[in-house]
Structures are given as structure tokens and as C-alpha cells.
Design an enzyme around this catalytic site. Structure first.
Site, PDB file in Angstrom:
ATOM      1  N   GLU A  76      -8.680  -1.324  -2.742  1.00 40.83           N
ATOM      2  CA  GLU A  76      -9.094   0.119  -2.694  1.00 40.83           C
ATOM      3  C   GLU A  76     -10.388   0.422  -2.049  1.00 40.83           C
ATOM      4  OE1 GLU A  76      -6.504   2.038  -3.305  1.00 40.83           O
ATOM      5  OE2 GLU A  76      -5.529   0.548  -4.506  1.00 40.83           O
ATOM      6  N   CYS A  87       1.016  -1.203   0.087  1.00 39.91           N
ATOM      7  CA  CYS A  87      -0.093  -0.095   0.135  1.00 39.91           C
ATOM      8  C   CYS A  87       0.985   1.254   0.022  1.00 39.91           C
ATOM      9  CB  CYS A  87      -0.951  -0.059   1.043  1.00 39.91           C
ATOM     10  SG  CYS A  87      -2.207   1.197   1.396  1.00 39.91           S
TER      11      CYS A  87
HETATM   12 ZN   LIG Z   1      -3.499   0.912  -0.120  1.00 36.61          ZN
END
Ligand SMILES: [Zn+2]
Ligand SMILES: [Zn+2]
Length: 389
Positions: A375, A327
Site C-alpha cells: 500500500e 492488486c
Molecule cells: Zn494495490
């Protein structure tokens, strides 16, 4: 015989109306005539509750009794009339309390559902306030501009984004009874559109879009130009983490909303500036809104596409372990996460089109289904480390 009776009753009706009509000219002792140009008793009570040098109270859109009045349609008035004059004087007096920090006022905002607006003429030298009685917008341009407006009936609220026509033609009477048809442009036109909307119950608070961007969001989106990326929020910062862990709310799809378009443009920049990023969610740039950008590894050319208000509505029975999930908000950390092999999603496009789609791909060069899950998790405050084995 029958015909004769009808005739008599018609004559009587006219006579009765004529008498009432005469009495109406005495506006100091107004009478109740519903649906006419004349003021009702309750309107007169309010208008004459103090002398004409006294201001009137502004209603609050946040008060339910007041908002009932603000939502009503207003009626026209007799233009050259003592009560109208008295009311206008008190409206001017009310404006003066704001010491110039007000662009206009309308009769409904002080509790009188009548077609009277007073507007600051920003298009005239000295920006005088002018009264428009029984105004009607008869023409407008197609072109419009987005304004961030507020309203005196909703003090303390964030401004609302609203499109106003750049040019309008307005018909109205001035207080001396003279009819005008005037073409007005730009900001003054926008003020008039706001005030005229009050005459049909259109208060910002009531037509208020709960999904409109807040002042704080607008500030952070528009603070720097579109060409620059937005800062990526990181879990290593406490204040960033609070945003990343918060659930986001929807946005109103609108390709003419410059704030929304800027946010998307700048999210694109942020994603492009990252090394190897394949997706980004709005909370990662500090905006708790349901917007994600996904690199469509399953499509030719691998375009980065924008999804507004995306939701997972279906999941495959097949569950997989996805190696090396990572991420932008947690740089340098990679873990194997548990994911669905395919997901059914719903979302809106910027132009408002609502779509449903099944997305596949969980390994190799196409792990699009995993990107969507990652997401969309961000929009619910969930990070990939929560899904790690
Ligand atoms: Zn992320
Ligand atoms: Zn207003």
C-alpha cells in the site's frame, strides 16, 4: 529645581501634542502620525489618489510586495472622520466592480492597514453591504462549520477548507459613529470571521494550507454520498494509470475535516466491495494523497485501520519472496514479489497523533508487513508488478 524642569517639560509635551492634535482634524491635508488613529501620509496619498467615486486596486496574495501588506496587523481608525468616510466610499465603489460576486472587502486588501471591513449581510433582506469600523469579535460559539472559502486577494486559487464559528458577537462602529454589539450567525458570521482575520494579517493564501484538498479533489470525493464506494482505478485505463503512477502528497490529519472523513469512509466502502481486498491506497480511488487502509491480519478481529502519511522508516535484513501478490487495480494478475519480512513504519492518525510501529508478518494468515509495503508503494506510484520476481 530639578523638579521644576521636569514640570516644564511635561507642560511643553502636552502643549506640543495639543497642537498636533488640533491639526489632525484637518484630514484633507493629513499629517504623518505613526501609531495613532489618524492616517499616515502614505495612507492618505493612496486614499486620495483619485476621487471617492473611483475604485481601489485589490492587492494580490501571490505578489510578494502586496502580501507583505496583507500580512501586517491593521490599526483602528477615527470613526467619524472625512478620510475614513472617503476610504469607505472608495471601498464600496470597489465592491460594485464585482457586481455582487463578492461577500466582503477589507481596508488591508486595498493596501490600507486599517480596521475597516465591509460585509454582505446575507442575514438581512436584500443582502445589503454594511461597514464595520474597528470591529472586534468578543464571543463565539464552540460549534463551527466547515466552509470552502476563497478570497479576492487570491483569485483563481482553489477554495480553502476552513472552520468558522456558527455564531459570533461582534462589537463595531457604524460610519455615523454609533457603537454596536451584535450577535450574528451562520454564513454572515463566517464572512465576518474571514474579513476580521484580514485585520490581523490572516489571508487565506498566507495561512493557506498547502495540504488543503483542491477543488477537483473535493468534487470527486463529495460528488456522491459517503454510503457509496469510490471507483477503483485500473491499470487498463490510460488516464487511471497516470494517477496510479503519480507520487502522492500528504494530508493534514483532522478528524473535523468532512472531506477527509468522507474520503476515508468511501475508501472503506471501496475496499469492502472488493473481493478479498486486504488494503487500499487513496491513488486507487483517484486521489493522490498519502492515505492507506490496511486490514490488520495481525490483530484480533482483523480490523481495517486508517494510516495517514505512512512511511517505511526501517526494513528488516530478512528479505522474502511473497507468493500471489495481487492488486485491486490489476485484477486477475498474481505474482511473487520480493518483500521485507518486517518493516518499521511511521504514520499519523486522523486525530493528529503521530505513531511509530514495527509490523511483522509475511506469510500464511498474517502477511501484514507485506500489505503495508504494497500500500505504501502505491503512494509512490509503485505497483506490485514492479516488485515481481
Ligand atoms: Zn494495490
Ligand atoms: Zn479575503
Amino acid at each position: 529645581m530639578i523638579r521644576f524642569l521636569v514640570l516644564i517639560s511635561v507642560v511643553l509635551t502636552i502643549w506640543v501634542f495639543a497642537i498636533f492634535g488640533c491639526k489632525k482634524h484637518n484630514d484633507v491635508v493629513p499629517e504623518v502620525v505613526i501609531g495613532s488613529l489618524y492616517y499616515t501620509q502614505s495612507e492618505a496619498d493612496l486614499i486620495f489618489d483619485a476621487d471617492s467615486t473611483q475604485s481601489l486596486n485589490i492587492l494580490s496574495a501571490f505578489n510578494s510586495a502586496d502580501s507583505t501588506i496583507l500580512k501586517k496587523n491593521s490599526r483602528s481608525v477615527k470613526v467619524v472622520n472625512d478620510t475614513t468616510k472617503f476610504l469607505i466610499n472608495r471601498m464600496y465603489r470597489t465592491i460594485s466592480l464585482y457586481q455582487g460576486n463578492i461577500d466582503g472587502i477589507t481596508a488591508p486588501e486595498i493596501g490600507i492597514n486599517r480596521n475597516i471591513i465591509i460585509v454582505k449581510r446575507k442575514d438581512k433582506t436584500g443582502t445589503p453591504f454594511e461597514v464595520f469600523i474597528n470591529p472586534k469579535i468578543t464571543q463565539h460559539s464552540n460549534a463551527s462549520t466547515l466552509y470552502h472559502e476563497n478570497c479576492i486577494t487570491m483569485l483563481g486559487a482553489y477554495p480553502t477548507d476552513i472552520n468558522r464559528y456558527n455564531l459570533i458577537t461582534i462589537e463595531y462602529y457604524s460610519s455615523n459613529g454609533i457603537f454596536h454589539s451584535e450577535t450574528i450567525e451562520e454564513e454572515t458570521a463566517s464572512i465576518i470571521q474571514h474579513e476580521v482575520a484580514h485585520l490581523t494579517g490572516g489571508v487565506l493564501a498566507l495561512s493557506f494550507d498547502p495540504l488543503a484538498f483542491t477543488g477537483m479533489e473535493i468534487d470527486s470525493i463529495m460528488f456522491v454520498p459517503d454510503s457509496l464506494p469510490m471507483r477503483i482505478y485500473l491499470t487498463t485505463s490510460n488516464s487511471d494509470s497516470l494517477i496510479l503512477r503519480k507520487s502522492s502528497i500528504d494530508v493534514r490529519p483532522d478528524s473535523t475535516n468532512t472531506i477527509l472523513v468522507s474520503l476515508i469512509n468511501r475508501m472503506r466502502k471501496s475496499l469492502a466491495a472488493s473481493s478479498g481486498g486486504v488494503g487500499i491506497a487513496a491513488p486507487q480511488v483517484g486521489i493522490n494523497r498519502n492515505i492507506i487502509l490496511v486490514k490488520r491480519l495481525d490483530k484480533v478481529g482483523k480490523p481495517v485501520e486508517v494510516y495517514l502519511n505512512p512511511r517505511i522508516v526501517m526494513t528488516s535484513d530478512k528479505i522474502i519472496n511473497f507468493a500471489n501478490d495481487g492488486c485491486l487495480s490489476i485484477p486477475g494478475v498474481y505474482k511473487t514479489t520480493v518483500r521485507y519480512a518486517a518493516v518499521g513504519i511511521e504514520y499519523d492518525l486522523l486525530n493528529g497523533t503521530h505513531k511509530t510501529e514495527v509490523v511483522e508478518g509475511y506469510s500464511g494468515n498474517n502477511f501484514t508487513a507485506v500489505i503495508f509495503q504494497h500500500e505504501i508503494d502505491h503512494l509512490n506510484g509503485i505497483l506490485f508488478i514492479d516488485r515481481a520476481l
